[in-house]
Structure formats: C-alpha cells, structure tokens
Motif scaffolding. Structure first.
Motif, PDB file in Angstrom:
ATOM      1  N   LEU B 136       0.834  -1.210   0.000  1.00 27.57           N
ATOM      2  CA  LEU B 136       0.000   0.000   0.000  1.00 27.57           C
ATOM      3  C   LEU B 136       0.869   1.261   0.000  1.00 27.57           C
ATOM      4  O   LEU B 136       0.626   2.204  -0.768  1.00 27.57           O
ATOM      5  N   VAL B 137       1.899   1.258   0.857  1.00 30.66           N
ATOM      6  CA  VAL B 137       2.775   2.436   0.956  1.00 30.66           C
ATOM      7  C   VAL B 137       3.504   2.660  -0.381  1.00 30.66           C
ATOM      8  O   VAL B 137       3.557   3.793  -0.893  1.00 30.66           O
ATOM      9  N   ILE B 138       4.035   1.580  -0.952  1.00 34.22           N
ATOM     10  CA  ILE B 138       4.749   1.735  -2.242  1.00 34.22           C
ATOM     11  C   ILE B 138       3.787   2.240  -3.321  1.00 34.22           C
ATOM     12  O   ILE B 138       4.122   3.107  -4.126  1.00 34.22           O
ATOM     13  N   PHE B 139       2.573   1.702  -3.316  1.00 30.91           N
ATOM     14  CA  PHE B 139       1.608   2.086  -4.343  1.00 30.91           C
ATOM     15  C   PHE B 139       1.235   3.563  -4.230  1.00 30.91           C
ATOM     16  O   PHE B 139       1.220   4.290  -5.233  1.00 30.91           O
ATOM     17  N   ILE B 140       0.955   4.004  -2.997  1.00 36.70           N
ATOM     18  CA  ILE B 140       0.585   5.419  -2.799  1.00 36.70           C
ATOM     19  C   ILE B 140       1.760   6.315  -3.219  1.00 36.70           C
ATOM     20  O   ILE B 140       1.571   7.335  -3.896  1.00 36.70           O
ATOM     21  N   THR B 141       2.975   5.905  -2.838  1.00 42.43           N
ATOM     22  CA  THR B 141       4.159   6.696  -3.216  1.00 42.43           C
ATOM     23  C   THR B 141       4.284   6.783  -4.739  1.00 42.43           C
ATOM     24  O   THR B 141       4.564   7.852  -5.295  1.00 42.43           O
ATOM     25  N   LEU B 142       4.070   5.654  -5.388  1.00 39.85           N
ATOM     26  CA  LEU B 142       4.210   5.619  -6.853  1.00 39.85           C
ATOM     27  C   LEU B 142       3.178   6.517  -7.535  1.00 39.85           C
ATOM     28  O   LEU B 142       3.523   7.321  -8.412  1.00 39.85           O
ATOM     29  N   VAL B 143       1.920   6.379  -7.117  1.00 38.67           N
ATOM     30  CA  VAL B 143       0.856   7.179  -7.751  1.00 38.67           C
ATOM     31  C   VAL B 143       1.099   8.669  -7.494  1.00 38.67           C
ATOM     32  O   VAL B 143       0.993   9.496  -8.417  1.00 38.67           O
ATOM     33  N   ALA B 144       1.454   9.002  -6.248  1.00 36.94           N
ATOM     34  CA  ALA B 144       1.698  10.416  -5.915  1.00 36.94           C
ATOM     35  C   ALA B 144       2.872  10.955  -6.734  1.00 36.94           C
ATOM     36  O   ALA B 144       2.796  12.068  -7.285  1.00 36.94           O
ATOM     37  N   THR B 145       3.947  10.171  -6.834  1.00 34.26           N
ATOM     38  CA  THR B 145       5.121  10.603  -7.620  1.00 34.26           C
ATOM     39  C   THR B 145       4.736  10.849  -9.076  1.00 34.26           C
ATOM     40  O   THR B 145       5.061  11.891  -9.656  1.00 34.26           O
ATOM     41  N   LEU B 146       4.018   9.882  -9.653  1.00 31.23           N
ATOM     42  CA  LEU B 146       3.636   9.986 -11.064  1.00 31.23           C
ATOM     43  C   LEU B 146       2.759  11.215 -11.307  1.00 31.23           C
ATOM     44  O   LEU B 146       3.023  12.000 -12.233  1.00 31.23           O
ATOM     45  N   LEU B 147       1.746  11.386 -10.465  1.00 32.32           N
ATOM     46  CA  LEU B 147       0.821  12.504 -10.689  1.00 32.32           C
ATOM     47  C   LEU B 147       1.496  13.860 -10.457  1.00 32.32           C
ATOM     48  O   LEU B 147       1.265  14.806 -11.210  1.00 32.32           O
ATOM     49  N   LEU B 148       2.352  13.923  -9.429  1.00 35.57           N
ATOM     50  CA  LEU B 148       3.053  15.190  -9.169  1.00 35.57           C
ATOM     51  C   LEU B 148       3.992  15.556 -10.313  1.00 35.57           C
ATOM     52  O   LEU B 148       4.015  16.692 -10.782  1.00 35.57           O
ATOM     53  N   LEU B 149       4.772  14.561 -10.752  1.00 37.85           N
ATOM     54  CA  LEU B 149       5.719  14.829 -11.843  1.00 37.85           C
ATOM     55  C   LEU B 149       4.987  15.196 -13.129  1.00 37.85           C
ATOM     56  O   LEU B 149       5.423  16.083 -13.874  1.00 37.85           O
ATOM     57  N   HIS B 150       3.859  14.515 -13.378  1.00 34.77           N
ATOM     58  CA  HIS B 150       3.091  14.810 -14.599  1.00 34.77           C
ATOM     59  C   HIS B 150       2.517  16.237 -14.535  1.00 34.77           C
ATOM     60  O   HIS B 150       2.554  16.974 -15.517  1.00 34.77           O
ATOM     61  N   ARG B 151       2.039  16.594 -13.339  1.00 35.65           N
ATOM     62  CA  ARG B 151       1.461  17.930 -13.164  1.00 35.65           C
ATOM     63  C   ARG B 151       2.528  19.009 -13.364  1.00 35.65           C
ATOM     64  O   ARG B 151       2.288  20.024 -14.014  1.00 35.65           O
ATOM     65  N   GLN B 152       3.697  18.741 -12.787  1.00 37.58           N
ATOM     66  CA  GLN B 152       4.809  19.696 -12.956  1.00 37.58           C
ATOM     67  C   GLN B 152       5.124  19.897 -14.432  1.00 37.58           C
ATOM     68  O   GLN B 152       5.341  21.008 -14.898  1.00 37.58           O
ATOM     69  N   TRP B 153       5.126  18.783 -15.173  1.00 38.86           N
ATOM     70  CA  TRP B 153       5.446  18.857 -16.601  1.00 38.86           C
ATOM     71  C   TRP B 153       4.379  19.640 -17.368  1.00 38.86           C
ATOM     72  O   TRP B 153       4.693  20.500 -18.194  1.00 38.86           O
ATOM     73  N   ILE B 154       3.101  19.406 -17.028  1.00 39.94           N
ATOM     74  CA  ILE B 154       2.001  20.122 -17.700  1.00 39.94           C
ATOM     75  C   ILE B 154       2.129  21.630 -17.432  1.00 39.94           C
ATOM     76  O   ILE B 154       2.004  22.448 -18.342  1.00 39.94           O
ATOM     77  N   HIS B 155       2.430  21.983 -16.166  1.00 41.84           N
ATOM     78  CA  HIS B 155       2.577  23.404 -15.805  1.00 41.84           C
ATOM     79  C   HIS B 155       3.745  24.041 -16.547  1.00 41.84           C
ATOM     80  O   HIS B 155       3.622  25.140 -17.095  1.00 41.84           O
ATOM     81  N   SER B 156       4.871  23.334 -16.570  1.00 45.45           N
ATOM     82  CA  SER B 156       6.047  23.909 -17.235  1.00 45.45           C
ATOM     83  C   SER B 156       5.798  24.064 -18.733  1.00 45.45           C
ATOM     84  O   SER B 156       6.252  25.009 -19.365  1.00 45.45           O
ATOM     85  N   ARG B 157       5.020  23.131 -19.309  1.00 47.01           N
ATOM     86  CA  ARG B 157       4.712  23.212 -20.732  1.00 47.01           C
ATOM     87  C   ARG B 157       3.805  24.416 -21.011  1.00 47.01           C
ATOM     88  O   ARG B 157       3.996  25.151 -21.982  1.00 47.01           O
ATOM     89  N   GLN B 158       2.834  24.625 -20.113  1.00 45.70           N
ATOM     90  CA  GLN B 158       1.919  25.764 -20.281  1.00 45.70           C
ATOM     91  C   GLN B 158       2.683  27.081 -20.164  1.00 45.70           C
ATOM     92  O   GLN B 158       2.449  28.026 -20.919  1.00 45.70           O
ATOM     93  N   GLU B 159       3.633  27.107 -19.178  1.00 46.57           N
ATOM     94  CA  GLU B 159       4.429  28.333 -18.991  1.00 46.57           C
ATOM     95  C   GLU B 159       5.249  28.641 -20.238  1.00 46.57           C
ATOM     96  O   GLU B 159       5.379  29.791 -20.654  1.00 46.57           O
ATOM     97  N   ARG B 160       5.793  27.577 -20.849  1.00 43.06           N
ATOM     98  CA  ARG B 160       6.590  27.776 -22.070  1.00 43.06           C
ATOM     99  C   ARG B 160       5.728  28.350 -23.192  1.00 43.06           C
ATOM    100  O   ARG B 160       6.133  29.207 -23.942  1.00 43.06           O
ATOM    101  N   HIS B 161       4.481  27.814 -23.313  1.00 47.96           N
ATOM    102  CA  HIS B 161       3.574  28.293 -24.369  1.00 47.96           C
ATOM    103  C   HIS B 161       3.156  29.738 -24.126  1.00 47.96           C
ATOM    104  O   HIS B 161       2.989  30.512 -25.053  1.00 47.96           O
ATOM    105  N   ASP B 162       2.944  30.099 -22.798  1.00 45.58           N
ATOM    106  CA  ASP B 162       2.543  31.466 -22.450  1.00 45.58           C
ATOM    107  C   ASP B 162       3.706  32.428 -22.735  1.00 45.58           C
ATOM    108  O   ASP B 162       3.561  33.529 -23.159  1.00 45.58           O
TER     109      ASP B 162
END
Lengths: 477, 162
Positions: B136-162
């Motif tokens: 459970l702990v590994i799974f929560i860590t994995l999902v949180a890591t994936l979603l956080l990193l993906h969100r960071q990438w989406i934000h940085s991409r939007q900033e580049r476009h702006d």
C-alpha cells in the motif's frame, strides 16, 4: 465417459471459420501498408474509438478470461477484486502515454526510449526483461488456446494450441499493426457483449444466494476478507499489472501509433472499460462448487463452468469470447515484440542503414520466428497459467520506477536504472521461490524503487530531454 | 468313497471359480491410488491425482475429504470432471484433512483408494498484513510521484507556451 460441452468437430469448425475470416481480414488490411512505419505503427494515425478498443481488448487476454477465474477459485473474493485492480495499469499509463508521445514523436519502441535515456547497460537489462516477459505472455496465450479447446471440446491440447498460434501469426504477418488494431476493435465488441451475456445467464440460472450459501458452508476461506495468501496477492497483482504495461512495447507502440491528444483519453477509457471484466469472469468461478464442478487444473475453471451452465450454445459463446480475447492479445504481442527486435536490435545495432523494405521484411520474419519459438515452448505444458504469468511479475515490476522516473525526472542515471532493474528482478525471483508467486512483483518493485531513490539522491547529473530526439538513418527505398 | 471324492472336486472347482471372480476385484481395489501435495499447503488449495491401470473403465470417480481418518462424519465429496485424473480443490481452512478416492467399477462394485493426509496451514496474518501495508505504501508513493511529476510537466509546458 467424458461429456464435453462441444463436439470436437464443432470446436474445430468454429476455429477454422474464425481463422479464415481473421487471416483474410488481415490480408485485406495489409494491402494498405506502404512503409515500415505503416506496418509497425499503422501510420501513427489511429483515432479515439479504435485506440480505446485496442487498449481494452489487448488487456482482456488469457489473464482475464482464464487466470481471473483461476485466481478467484484459489483466492476467493480477493482474487476477483484484486485482479480487477490491474485496470490501474491502463489508467496510470494514460498520463504517461501523453508524455511519451511528446518526448518521442518519431520513436518506435520502449527499448528506443530506455537506450536513449539510460544508455546501453540499462538497455541490455531492459531487453532481457522484455524478452522474458514477452515469451512468458506468448507461452501463456498459446497454452490458454490449447486449454480452452481441451476443456470445451476435448480436442487435444497440442492441436488447439497449434491452431490458435497459426491463425494469429497468419493475420499479424499479413496486416501488421493495422490488422492488429482493426481486429482488436471487433474482438473488443465481441468480448463486452459475450461476457455481459454469460454473467447475466449465470446469475439468472444459478442465483447469488445459493452460491453464497454453498461457499459459506463448504468453502468459507473463499469469502474470508483476511485470507492470508490472498491479502499478500492483492498489491502483488497491482504491481505486476503496472510493470507489464509501463515497460511493454505493446503499450508504447500503441501510444506512438495513436493520433496526437488521443493516447490519454484512449488509455483512460480502455482502463475503465476493462475494470469490471475480471469481476464478471472471476464470479463465474465462485459458482463452481455450487455446481459440483472441480476442474483438473484451476486454470480450466472459467470455461468449464460457463459451458456447464450455458449448455452447447453457451459453450459456443464462451469459445468465441475467449478465442477473441486470446487473439487480441497474441497478435498485439507478436507485433510489438517483433517491432522491438526489428527496431532496437536489427536496425539500431546490426544494420543502421537498412532500407525500409529490408526492415519490413525482417519484421515479418520476426513475427514468424516468434510464432515458431512460442509453439516449441508451448509443447510441454510447463505450469499453470497463473504460476507462469506471475513468474514474469518478478521481471516486469522492476521496470516500474525506472520507466516513471526516466520519463519525468532528469536525475536518475543509467547505472542506477540498470541496477534497479537487475536487483529488483533478482530479489523478486528469490521471493517467488522462497515465499510464493504472490509476492514476486511486490518485492521486485520495492527493491527497484529503493535503488532508484538512492540513485536520485546521489546523482549530480541532469539528463537533457533533447537527447531523446534521434535522427532516423534508414534509407526510404 | 466315491461321494467323498466327488465332493472334494466340487469344492475345489468352486474355490477356483471364487478366486477367478475375486482376481479382477483385487486388482481394481489395490490399484486405485491417490497422490497429493507432499508438503504443508499454505494457500488453502491443492491438487490431488487419481491413478489406476484401468482408469478408463471406472465411473463416478469421487474424492472424499474428511477431518478424521475413519471418514466417519463431515465427509465432503468432490466429483472429478470427465475422465480427468486430477482434481483441484480449494477454500480449505487450517487443519489436517484425510483424502481418498472412490470409484465405481464396470461390475458396479465400489473401490476405494489409499488415504492421504494433507495439512493446511495458512500464512500467519501478521505476515500477510505486513506485506499488504508495504504494498500500500509503495503504491501510494508511486501514484503520488507519477501525478506530481506529470502535473509539474504540464505546468512547465503551459508556462513555455505562455
């Protein structure tokens, strides 16, 4: 003495009719292939409906139709629910597919990514894991074909297994990815309609109350929410599913073949469509004790129960549904693995200047070769499907962290990624033999994650994402 | 004297006939064999195999499972499927189980196999729950890591476009 749900001749007739149809369809679709990119990635132009259907149909495989009932028969409620959590693999791959398409607009395979992101050492470990997994899955699919025909019609395992392999190799050989995706679309429709019908029929005829009463009195362990081995199995199965999808070229090649902005929605939809299917197929197994059906091998429980309840017509439906499920996965795996060998080994390592025509010819030879090797490995029935698949879990779960971090994080280096995959696999295999198949993927993922964490904390380097844009060297002849 | 001699012959023939009739029965009864897991079963499911030289001639092959070796009470019966010689049984709680096979021969006589003893001992709950929570702990860590990193990438991409 034995009364099988279908006559052997009926089983052979259905499979021959289906075989002829799929191979002819594959040949017809294959006429549109003009280049290796057409053959391997369907021209990178697959729309949402086909994309979602292929994601869902490919994931409905022998795992779902034969192993989900097997695990329910062995682990009860947890086996069924735990298996459905494998949908998380598709759901969590959705954002990654978007990232993959952005990072590698001209990429071909998951191996391409690992080589460019981590270098040759990690690539070598990754290829070994991919090949072991691909053969584990191919063998399980070939075996499932033989088991299906044997349990429903009494046809010899070897004949059934050989026939199903010939059909799938045939249409993949002619049509490439275009045939794989188009047949997956039809097979997805057959699977959804067929499984819904079987579930309705069983609930209507056997009844939930009688199944529950029988299990409570005769097999209480199957309803126990604290069934120890089943509790251990739950997260193991999730990590196995994540590892399968995150690393396998089956899913990467699809992400790369979809139109821009389609991959995310397609994987999410495919995952949500897939979620209830193991619940339904697993539920079938819970009816077995009430019906007095105790199979010789637990992986035969699904088709045997369905055929017993539904009679001859039902057996034909079960046969078609499971055959569609097997075919939709077998073709995808043949196509994706041959792409991996053609692109990553033949094109990048052996013949960098190979012409488009040569690549296409080599890709086709690979499909044929894979089919023959799979057939040879399927001849001895080495293990139950569940045990065979979960052995591969020790391998694939070690790739989860290196793939996720490799796609998003700059600081994980190739050496740590290679160590994470190699040591994760080694410890996963150790736990497979020392404890059981239901902990192999969990241990593998835990060890791999720990090494990746150390790697990120110790690393001073930052990867340049532009390093993933590799110039194509082939001569377009 | 003559009567005595005839009587002896008659008994001898009867005895021989009885032996002839008994022979196949003895072969059936002694050759029906059951084999199962050799070690302690940790998961509550196991497969047992029935074998006999003339297995094809046997009908209604059934596995009997009881909690005592005399099969006196609480005996559960599991029919084998078709002419398959293996049977996979599941859902057993902790305990020792006595298992034997029964079959009906072509002469409608019932034959019984040897009895095997199977011990089911599930993993301790603390062990399985420990693995569950590690997962459970590994799974929560994995999902949180994936979603956080993906969100960071989406934000940085939007900033580049702006």
């Amino acid at each position: 003495m034995t009364e099988f749900a279908l006559d052997t001749s009926t089983g052979i007739t259905i499979i021959v009719l289906f075989g002829v149809f799929w191979v002819a369809f594959g040949y017809w679709l294959g006429r549109k292939n003009r280049s290796h990119e057409d053959f391997a990635l369907a021209g990178r132009n697959v729309g949402f409906a086909f994309a979602a259907a292929t994601a869902m149909a490919t994931w409905v495989t022998s795992n779902t139709t034969l192993v989900a009932p097997q695990l329910t028969y062995q682990f009860g409620i947890w086996g069924m629910v735990g298996y459905s959590f494998a949908a998380l693999g598709l759901v969590l791959f959705a954002p990654m597919a978007k990232r993959i398409k952005e990072l590698l607009p001209n990429g071909y395979t998951s191996g391409d990514f690992v080589r460019l992101r981590y270098g040759n050492l990690a690539w070598l470990v990754f290829i070994i894991i991919s090949v072991v997994y691909a053969f584990g899955w191919l063998i399980s699919l070939g075996m499932a074909g033989g088991i299906l025909l044997e349990s429903l019609s009494g046809l010899d395992y070897h004949i059934g297994m050989t026939t199903i392999l010939i059909i799938c190799v045939g249409y993949t050989l002619f049509g490439g990815m275009r045939a794989v995706i188009a047949t997956d679309f039809i097979q997805a429709l057959i699977i959804i309609v067929g499984i819904s019908f079987i579930a309705y029929w069983i609930i209507d005829n056997v009844g939930l109350q009688s199944i529950h009463s029988n299990l409570t009195s005769e097999h209480p362990q199957l309803l126990d929410m604290l069934f120890p081995a089943a509790v251990m199995f739950l997260f193991n199965n999730i990590f196995f599913g994540l590892g399968e999808i995150f690393h396998s070229n089956v899913w990467w090649s699809r992400a790369l073949s979809f139109k821009k902005n389609v991959a995310y929605k397609a994987y999410l939809t495919g995952g949500l469509l897939w979620l209830p299917i193991p619940i339904v197929t697993g539920f079938i197994a819970l009816a077995a004790p009430q019906l007095g059906i105790f199979p010789p091998s637990p992986d035969m429980i699904g088709p045997t129960v369905a055929a017993a309840v539904l009679g001859k017509v039902g057996a034909i439906i079960v046969f078609i549904v499971i055959f569609s499920a097997l075919a939709s996965s077998l073709d995808s795996l043949l196509a994706a693995t041959s792409d991996l060998v053609t692109q990553d080994i033949f094109h990048k390592k052996l013949k960098p200047k190979a012409s488009d025509k040569t690549l296409m010819r080599f890709n086709r030879s690979c499909i044929l070769g894979l089919g023959i090797v799979t057939w040879l490995l399927c001849l001895p029935r080495v293990a139950t499907l569940g045990a065979l698949l979960n052995f591969a879990g020790a391998f694939v779960a070690s790739t989860i962290w290196p793939i996720v971090l490799g796609l998003y994080h700059r600081r994980l280096t190739g050496t740590y990624a290679a160590c994470a995959m190699a040591f994760g696999t080694a410890f996963g295999m150790l736990s497979y033999f020392v404890v059981g198949f239901y902990v192999a993927a969990l241990v593998s993922c835990a060890v791999s994650g720990l090494i990746c964490l150390i790697g990120i904390l110790r690393s001073r380097e930052e990867f340049d994402w532009d390093g993933l844009n590799e110039k194509e060297q082939s001569n377009a002849n | 004297m003559t009567t005595q001699k005839n009587g002896f012959n008659y008994c001898y023939i009867l005895f021989a006939l009885c032996l002839l009739v008994m022979l196949p029965t003895t072969a059936h009864a002694s050759s029906l064999k059951l084999s199962g897991p050799n070690s302690v079963v940790k998961e509550g499911y196991f497969t047992v195999s029935v074998s006999a030289p003339n297995f094809d001639e046997l009908n209604r092959v059934t596995i009997e499972v009881a909690s005592n070796s005399e099969f006196a009470k609480s005996t559960r019966q599991f029919p084998t499927l078709g002419d398959f010689q293996d049977i996979s049984l599941t859902g057993f709680s902790n305990g020792t189980y006595y298992v034997r096979a029964r079959a009906e021969g072509p002469d409608n006589q019932i034959y019984t196999s040897n009895t095997i003893e199977i011990t089911v001992e599930h993993y301790p709950l603390w062990q399985s729950l420990t693995l569950f929570f590690v997962g459970l702990v590994i799974f929560i860590t994995l999902v949180a890591t994936l979603l956080l990193l993906h969100r960071q990438w989406i934000h940085s991409r939007q900033e580049r476009h702006d």
